[in-house]
Write an enzyme that holds these catalytic residues in place. Sequence first.
Site, PDB file in Angstrom:
ATOM      1  N   LYS A 114       0.648  -1.188   0.003  1.00 21.58           N
ATOM      2  CA  LYS A 114       0.110  -0.030  -0.128  1.00 21.58           C
ATOM      3  C   LYS A 114       0.690   1.219   0.025  1.00 21.58           C
ATOM      4  CE  LYS A 114      -3.923  -1.883   2.167  1.00 21.58           C
ATOM      5  NZ  LYS A 114      -4.933  -2.117   3.335  1.00 21.58           N
ATOM      6  N   ALA A 155      -0.576   0.900   5.890  1.00 23.80           N
ATOM      7  CA  ALA A 155      -1.013   0.045   6.951  1.00 23.80           C
ATOM      8  C   ALA A 155      -2.132  -0.926   6.583  1.00 23.80           C
ATOM      9  CB  ALA A 155      -1.688   0.889   8.092  1.00 23.80           C
ATOM     10  N   ASP A 156      -2.001  -2.145   7.254  1.00 21.32           N
ATOM     11  CA  ASP A 156      -3.435  -3.124   6.993  1.00 21.32           C
ATOM     12  C   ASP A 156      -3.516  -3.972   8.243  1.00 21.32           C
ATOM     13  OD1 ASP A 156      -4.776  -4.138   4.634  1.00 21.32           O
ATOM     14  OD2 ASP A 156      -4.375  -5.913   5.786  1.00 21.32           O
ATOM     15  N   THR A 157      -4.687  -4.076   8.664  1.00 24.11           N
ATOM     16  CA  THR A 157      -5.204  -4.815   9.829  1.00 24.11           C
ATOM     17  C   THR A 157      -5.764  -6.197   9.424  1.00 24.11           C
ATOM     18  OG1 THR A 157      -5.329  -2.748  11.061  1.00 24.11           O
ATOM     19  CG2 THR A 157      -6.346  -4.735  12.003  1.00 24.11           C
TER      20      THR A 157
END
Length: 156
Positions: free
Chosen positions: A22, A37-39
């Site tokens: 990203k 960011a990735d959750t």
Amino acid sequence: MEEKRASGEAPRDYAMRLAREKAEAAWEDRNEIVLGADTIVVLGERVFEKPTDAAEARRMIEALSGREHTVITGICLRHPGGAISDHESTLVRLATLDSGEIEAYVASGEPMDKAGAYAIQGLASKFVERIDGCYFNVMGLPVAKVYRHWRSLFRA
């Protein structure tokens, strides 16, 4: 960008890879700093991302009901000198929910854009029995960790 976990890829590595991809996709100028960011939500070996429909949201909430799971957020700060990648993990325990509670929550629409089909800061807050770790990580961005890395970019 397709968000697909590679065969054998550890959940932490997956979240960090997505964050890096990203950041790379958004980075347009050598002089800028971009945060990706990735959750994800992890229950045992299962990785829960955003549900594709109400049925999947229902299955996710049913699986998490009465159980402890891990929320992992991968972060990547892309900057002129390279990239800083890291992650944060938080343990969360949801209360045991009955079918009516699950149906009402899914019907609210809130689960549809949330990893693990719930938002700790929203309607699902009443289902969270405890957390061990960073609350903001469960919301989707470990603010203190991002700040520490951001600050490191400006130290002489």
